[in-house]
Design an enzyme around this catalytic site. Structure first.
Site, PDB file in Angstrom:
ATOM      1  N   GLY A  49       0.829  -1.200   0.000  1.00 31.10           N
ATOM      2  CA  GLY A  49       0.000   0.000   0.000  1.00 31.10           C
ATOM      3  C   GLY A  49       0.859   1.243   0.000  1.00 31.10           C
ATOM      4  O   GLY A  49       2.039   1.199   0.367  1.00 31.10           O
ATOM      5  N   GLN A  54       3.067   9.877   1.242  1.00 29.45           N
ATOM      6  CA  GLN A  54       4.380   9.229   1.157  1.00 29.45           C
ATOM      7  C   GLN A  54       5.150   9.609  -0.104  1.00 29.45           C
ATOM      8  O   GLN A  54       6.343   9.327  -0.213  1.00 29.45           O
ATOM      9  CB  GLN A  54       4.227   7.706   1.220  1.00 29.45           C
ATOM     10  CG  GLN A  54       3.734   7.218   2.565  1.00 29.45           C
ATOM     11  CD  GLN A  54       3.597   5.722   2.566  1.00 29.45           C
ATOM     12  OE1 GLN A  54       2.579   5.193   2.156  1.00 29.45           O
ATOM     13  NE2 GLN A  54       4.639   5.013   2.987  1.00 29.45           N
ATOM     14  N   CYS A  93       6.529  -0.532   6.311  1.00 28.51           N
ATOM     15  CA  CYS A  93       6.022   0.650   5.613  1.00 28.51           C
ATOM     16  C   CYS A  93       7.115   1.122   4.657  1.00 28.51           C
ATOM     17  O   CYS A  93       8.293   1.134   5.034  1.00 28.51           O
ATOM     18  CB  CYS A  93       5.709   1.736   6.648  1.00 28.51           C
ATOM     19  SG  CYS A  93       5.181   3.301   5.934  1.00 28.51           S
ATOM     20  N   LEU A  94       6.740   1.519   3.454  1.00 26.45           N
ATOM     21  CA  LEU A  94       7.752   1.961   2.483  1.00 26.45           C
ATOM     22  C   LEU A  94       8.518   3.195   2.961  1.00 26.45           C
ATOM     23  O   LEU A  94       9.629   3.444   2.511  1.00 26.45           O
ATOM     24  CB  LEU A  94       7.107   2.232   1.121  1.00 26.45           C
ATOM     25  CG  LEU A  94       6.590   0.997   0.372  1.00 26.45           C
ATOM     26  CD1 LEU A  94       6.006   1.404  -0.974  1.00 26.45           C
ATOM     27  CD2 LEU A  94       7.670  -0.049   0.188  1.00 26.45           C
ATOM     28  N   HIS A 135      -3.697   0.813   8.008  1.00 24.16           N
ATOM     29  CA  HIS A 135      -2.371   1.442   7.939  1.00 24.16           C
ATOM     30  C   HIS A 135      -2.407   2.691   7.040  1.00 24.16           C
ATOM     31  O   HIS A 135      -1.877   3.744   7.408  1.00 24.16           O
ATOM     32  CB  HIS A 135      -1.372   0.408   7.385  1.00 24.16           C
ATOM     33  CG  HIS A 135       0.026   0.903   7.176  1.00 24.16           C
ATOM     34  ND1 HIS A 135       1.093   0.467   7.933  1.00 24.16           N
ATOM     35  CD2 HIS A 135       0.545   1.785   6.284  1.00 24.16           C
ATOM     36  CE1 HIS A 135       2.206   1.077   7.517  1.00 24.16           C
ATOM     37  NE2 HIS A 135       1.898   1.876   6.513  1.00 24.16           N
ATOM     38  N   GLU A 136      -3.042   2.584   5.896  1.00 23.94           N
ATOM     39  CA  GLU A 136      -3.031   3.703   4.936  1.00 23.94           C
ATOM     40  C   GLU A 136      -3.923   4.855   5.396  1.00 23.94           C
ATOM     41  O   GLU A 136      -3.578   6.022   5.205  1.00 23.94           O
ATOM     42  CB  GLU A 136      -3.436   3.213   3.535  1.00 23.94           C
ATOM     43  CG  GLU A 136      -2.546   2.132   2.937  1.00 23.94           C
ATOM     44  CD  GLU A 136      -1.056   2.444   2.951  1.00 23.94           C
ATOM     45  OE1 GLU A 136      -0.683   3.632   2.904  1.00 23.94           O
ATOM     46  OE2 GLU A 136      -0.257   1.494   3.033  1.00 23.94           O
ATOM     47  N   HIS A 139      -2.000   6.915   7.684  1.00 21.23           N
ATOM     48  CA  HIS A 139      -1.119   7.861   6.974  1.00 21.23           C
ATOM     49  C   HIS A 139      -1.857   9.158   6.636  1.00 21.23           C
ATOM     50  O   HIS A 139      -1.304  10.248   6.757  1.00 21.23           O
ATOM     51  CB  HIS A 139      -0.617   7.255   5.658  1.00 21.23           C
ATOM     52  CG  HIS A 139       0.638   6.447   5.778  1.00 21.23           C
ATOM     53  ND1 HIS A 139       1.813   6.958   6.284  1.00 21.23           N
ATOM     54  CD2 HIS A 139       0.916   5.165   5.421  1.00 21.23           C
ATOM     55  CE1 HIS A 139       2.754   6.008   6.233  1.00 21.23           C
ATOM     56  NE2 HIS A 139       2.230   4.913   5.721  1.00 21.23           N
TER      57      HIS A 139
HETATM   58 NI    NI Z   1       3.049   3.068   5.334  1.00 19.82          NI
END
Ligand code: NI
Length: 162
Positions: A49, A54, A93-94, A135-136, A139
């Site tokens: 995701g 991000q 997480c990226l 999670h997203e 963000h």
């Molecule tokens: Ni993330």
């Protein structure tokens, strides 16, 4: 389409709240290109995701891909309307490369969102999809997973050489 630069741990933008995308802007080239670029960027880094913040864009746009037969899902202005139960999961997480930790996520979520064609949708998700949506959406609210992990579970995993 283009790969966008990722924002990483320590970048203040990750703590900022993203703004809703007005419905009439969803069909714009700007938003459609953002979506395509986010999908490409997520795939390049093998992410499940990615939220627009991000890649430095404070808009409520999320892409998720569980690499199953459904393909990438695009959620614009997602809202979690219901959660049920809990699951203890491993998460990364990226924006936090090579860091993984255990975290408690809802076992199930019901989310409403607008798709990239401007259609309001509802999804009932469990397991990995429930985790990813949770999670997203965090963000979009300026929250990162590392702030809610189970203490003592953070691990650094060295990337594989290739
Ligand atoms: Ni993330």
């Amino acid at each position: 389409m283009a790969i966008r630069n990722l924002r990483y741990q320590g970048d203040d933008i990750l703590k900022k709240k993203s703004k809703e995308v007005p419905e009439e802007e969803i069909s714009s080239e700007k938003i459609q290109t953002l979506i395509d670029d986010m999908i490409e960027t997520m795939h390049k880094y093998n992410g499940v995701g990615l939220a627009a913040v991000q890649v430095g864009v404070l808009k409520r746009v999320v892409v998720i891909d569980l690499y199953d037969d459904k393909g990438p899902i695009v959620l614009i202005n997602p809202v979690i309307v219901k959660t049920k139960g809990e699951q203890e999961v491993e998460e990364g997480c990226l924006s936090f490369p090579n860091e993984f930790a255990k975290i408690i996520r809802p076992a199930e979520v019901v989310a409403e969102y607008t798709d990239r064609d401007g259609k309001r949708m509802q999804v009932k998700a469990k397991e990995l999809l429930a985790q990813a949506i949770s999670h997203e959406v965090d963000h979009l609210n300026g929250e990162v997973f590392i702030d809610k992990i189970i203490p003592g579970t953070l691990e650094y995993v060295e990337p594989e050489e290739n």
